[in-house]
Design a protein around this motif. Structure first.
Motif, PDB file in Angstrom:
ATOM      1  N   ASP A   1       0.834  -1.215   0.000  1.00 18.07           N
ATOM      2  CA  ASP A   1       0.000   0.000   0.000  1.00 18.07           C
ATOM      3  C   ASP A   1       0.863   1.257   0.000  1.00 18.07           C
ATOM      4  O   ASP A   1       0.544   2.234   0.646  1.00 18.07           O
ATOM      5  CB  ASP A   1      -0.938  -0.003   1.216  1.00 18.07           C
TER       6      ASP A   1
ATOM      7  N   LYS B   1       6.008   7.635   6.180  1.00 21.95           N
ATOM      8  CA  LYS B   1       4.682   7.308   6.734  1.00 21.95           C
ATOM      9  C   LYS B   1       3.559   7.873   5.867  1.00 21.95           C
ATOM     10  O   LYS B   1       2.551   7.203   5.627  1.00 21.95           O
ATOM     11  CB  LYS B   1       4.592   7.869   8.153  1.00 21.95           C
TER      12      LYS B   1
ATOM     13  N   LYS C   1      -0.525   4.108   2.393  1.00 24.93           N
ATOM     14  CA  LYS C   1      -1.942   4.492   2.297  1.00 24.93           C
ATOM     15  C   LYS C   1      -2.787   3.905   3.424  1.00 24.93           C
ATOM     16  O   LYS C   1      -3.714   4.518   3.883  1.00 24.93           O
ATOM     17  CB  LYS C   1      -2.488   4.054   0.930  1.00 24.93           C
ATOM     18  N   HIS C   2      -2.463   2.694   3.857  1.00 26.41           N
ATOM     19  CA  HIS C   2      -3.237   2.078   4.943  1.00 26.41           C
ATOM     20  C   HIS C   2      -2.325   1.791   6.135  1.00 26.41           C
ATOM     21  O   HIS C   2      -2.466   0.770   6.808  1.00 26.41           O
ATOM     22  CB  HIS C   2      -3.912   0.783   4.459  1.00 26.41           C
ATOM     23  N   GLY C   3      -1.331   2.615   6.315  1.00 33.70           N
ATOM     24  CA  GLY C   3      -0.437   2.469   7.469  1.00 33.70           C
ATOM     25  C   GLY C   3       0.710   1.506   7.241  1.00 33.70           C
ATOM     26  O   GLY C   3       1.505   1.262   8.143  1.00 33.70           O
TER      27      GLY C   3
ATOM     28  N   ARG D   1       0.964  -2.045   4.905  1.00 36.71           N
ATOM     29  CA  ARG D   1       0.579  -3.472   5.028  1.00 36.71           C
ATOM     30  C   ARG D   1       1.769  -4.327   4.599  1.00 36.71           C
ATOM     31  O   ARG D   1       2.086  -4.430   3.414  1.00 36.71           O
ATOM     32  CB  ARG D   1      -0.646  -3.764   4.132  1.00 36.71           C
TER      33      ARG D   1
END
Ligand SMILES: Cc1cc2nc3c(=O)[nH]c(=O)nc-3n(C[C@H](O)[C@H](O)[C@H](O)COP(=O)(O)OP(=O)(O)OC[C@H]3O[C@@H](n4cnc5c(N)ncnc54)[C@H](O)[C@@H]3O)c2cc1C
Length: 382
Positions: free
Chosen positions: A188, A251, A255-257, A259
């Motif tokens: 991501d 960071k 996009k989702h921390g 993955r």
């Protein structure tokens, strides 16, 4: 069983030497404890120098068809956050550098070795057979049975934990010439297309963290550290990677921390340790089994493939003369030294300087910005 050549290990080094020797008309038995495709913990950056060698062994069409993810740009970030971004030139004959998961890359090479005439067999090699100080074959577990296979020449290409090297070269690799590294895949990330990113910062110098893109939000991410520095750090590689991914610049691209999957660690033995023996009576060591990893970049595929090419030349001459004694095979050691030693020692000097003078990276990045050679040298040496 009796064979002309046994190659132990079908990674890039073993597959390359097997294809080269099979193409010269030799009888080659290629053994690996794993079946392919199989993963190998790696940054997956395959430099153009290795591609050139593989092209010369008839792989150009297969590499083109495989549609690997090309690398055309490089980013180096220094401890103070100075950034060097540079375009990379293709290598000789237009060969590109690529990011390609080893799951695919190694399977393609092994397949080409077999298509070239080598016989592949899944077997866990236990040890070389040594008679009167001469390697005469290997003991290997095949189909549940330990068998002895003799050969006129054994080539150890079984990576950093090589059983062939361990038996022939009992000296331990020192911590200052070793590293540990962690690699993960992330799916991501906002990747910078076709650009490999290297982050050098105080906590992990002379190691670095990397982001190597694979397209469509995927990348190989990881970091490596010299073993003595890692032991002093008191942190795990997983913790260090988490800290890297927490850096604000990184960071915000997750996009989702972030993955992560397929997280794995492995070790690297640098070629900077002095007096590494590569040739023996009846045997040669190549690639990681010979400890040929560059101490600055941690890259080993290029040197592995180069050593495989040199080993094939020397083995061909030796077998033609019917003489695989150390006296005949030691020219392999000399050729490796001629081609690799100087660069290896220069890389080690720079690597050591980065420990004592981390600001050197800032200067080098600034200097590299001005003349553009640094980035090219870094990727060429990988
Ligand atoms: C985290 C990490 C990141 C890296 N990133 C990069 C990078 O981006 N670019 C780069 O150029 N280099 C990189 N390297 C180094 C690179 O992975 C190695 O230099 C390269 O894999 C060496 O190839 P090889 O064929 O010599 O050995 P390997 O790839 O290790 O292959 C050895 C083979 O031998 C087999 N084998 C082992 N023991 C036995 C046995 N007893 N019997 C039978 N078979 C056996 C194994 O199954 C394996 O298939 C990285 C290393 C690490 C750890």
């Amino acid at each position: 069983m009796e064979r002309e050549i046994i190659v132990v290990g079908a990674g890039p080094s073993g597959a390359t030497v097997a294809m080269a020797l099979a193409q010269m008309g030799h009888d080659v038995l290629l053994l690996d404890r794993q079946s392919f495709p199989r993963d190998k913990t790696c940054g997956d950056a395959v430099p153009s120098g290795a591609i050139q060698v593989l092209n010369s062994l008839g792989m150009a069409g297969k590499i083109h068809e495989a549609n690997f993810y090309p690398v055309t740009k490089l980013l180096l970030s220094s401890p103070r956050g100075y950034i060097l971004e540079a375009d990379l030139k293709p290598g000789f004959n237009g060969a590109n550098s690529y990011i390609v998961p080893r799951l695919c890359f190694d399977a393609l090479l092994k397949e080409h070795a077999v298509a070239s005439g080598a016989e592949f067999c899944q077997a866990q090699v236990k040890e070389p057979i040594v008679e009167d100080d001469r390697v005469t074959g290997v003991r290997a577990r095949m189909n549940g049975l330990v068998q002895e296979i003799s050969a006129r020449l054994v080539i150890g290409a079984d990576g950093v934990t090589s059983v062939i090297a361990r038996a022939l070269r009992p000296d331990k690799h020192q911590d200052v010439h070793r590293a540990v590294a962690l690699r993960a895949y992330v799916d991501d990330i906002e990747e910078i297309p076709y650009e490999v990113e290297f982050y050098l910062y105080k906590e992990i110098l002379p190691g670095y963290a990397w982001i190597f893109p694979l397209g469509e939000g995927q990348a190989n991410v990881g970091l490596g550290m010299r073993l003595d520095k890692f032991r002093q750090s008191g942190q795990s590689l997983e913790e260090l990677l988490a800290l890297f991914l927490e850096m604000p610049l990184i960071k915000k691209r997750l996009k989702h921390g972030g993955r992560l999957h397929d997280i794995a660690t492995w070790q690297l033995n640098f070629g900077s340790q002095k007096q590494l023996q590569l040739a023996y009576d009846g045997a040669l060591l190549i690639g990681d089994a010979a400890s040929l990893i560059n101490p600055l970049t941690g890259g080993g595929i290029h040197n592995g493939v180069i050593s495989a090419h040199l080993a094939a030349e020397v083995a061909h001459e030796a077998l033609a003369k019917g003489d695989t004694s150390l006296d005949q095979l030691k020219s392999y050691q000399q050729r490796c030294e001629e081609i690799m030693s100087q660069g290896m020692q220069r890389s080690y000097l720079l690597q050591r300087s980065l420990i004592y003078f981390p600001w050197l990276t800032d200067i080098l990045v600034g200097w590299g910005k001005a003349n553009g050679h640094l980035a090219q040298t870094f990727i060429d040496k990988l």
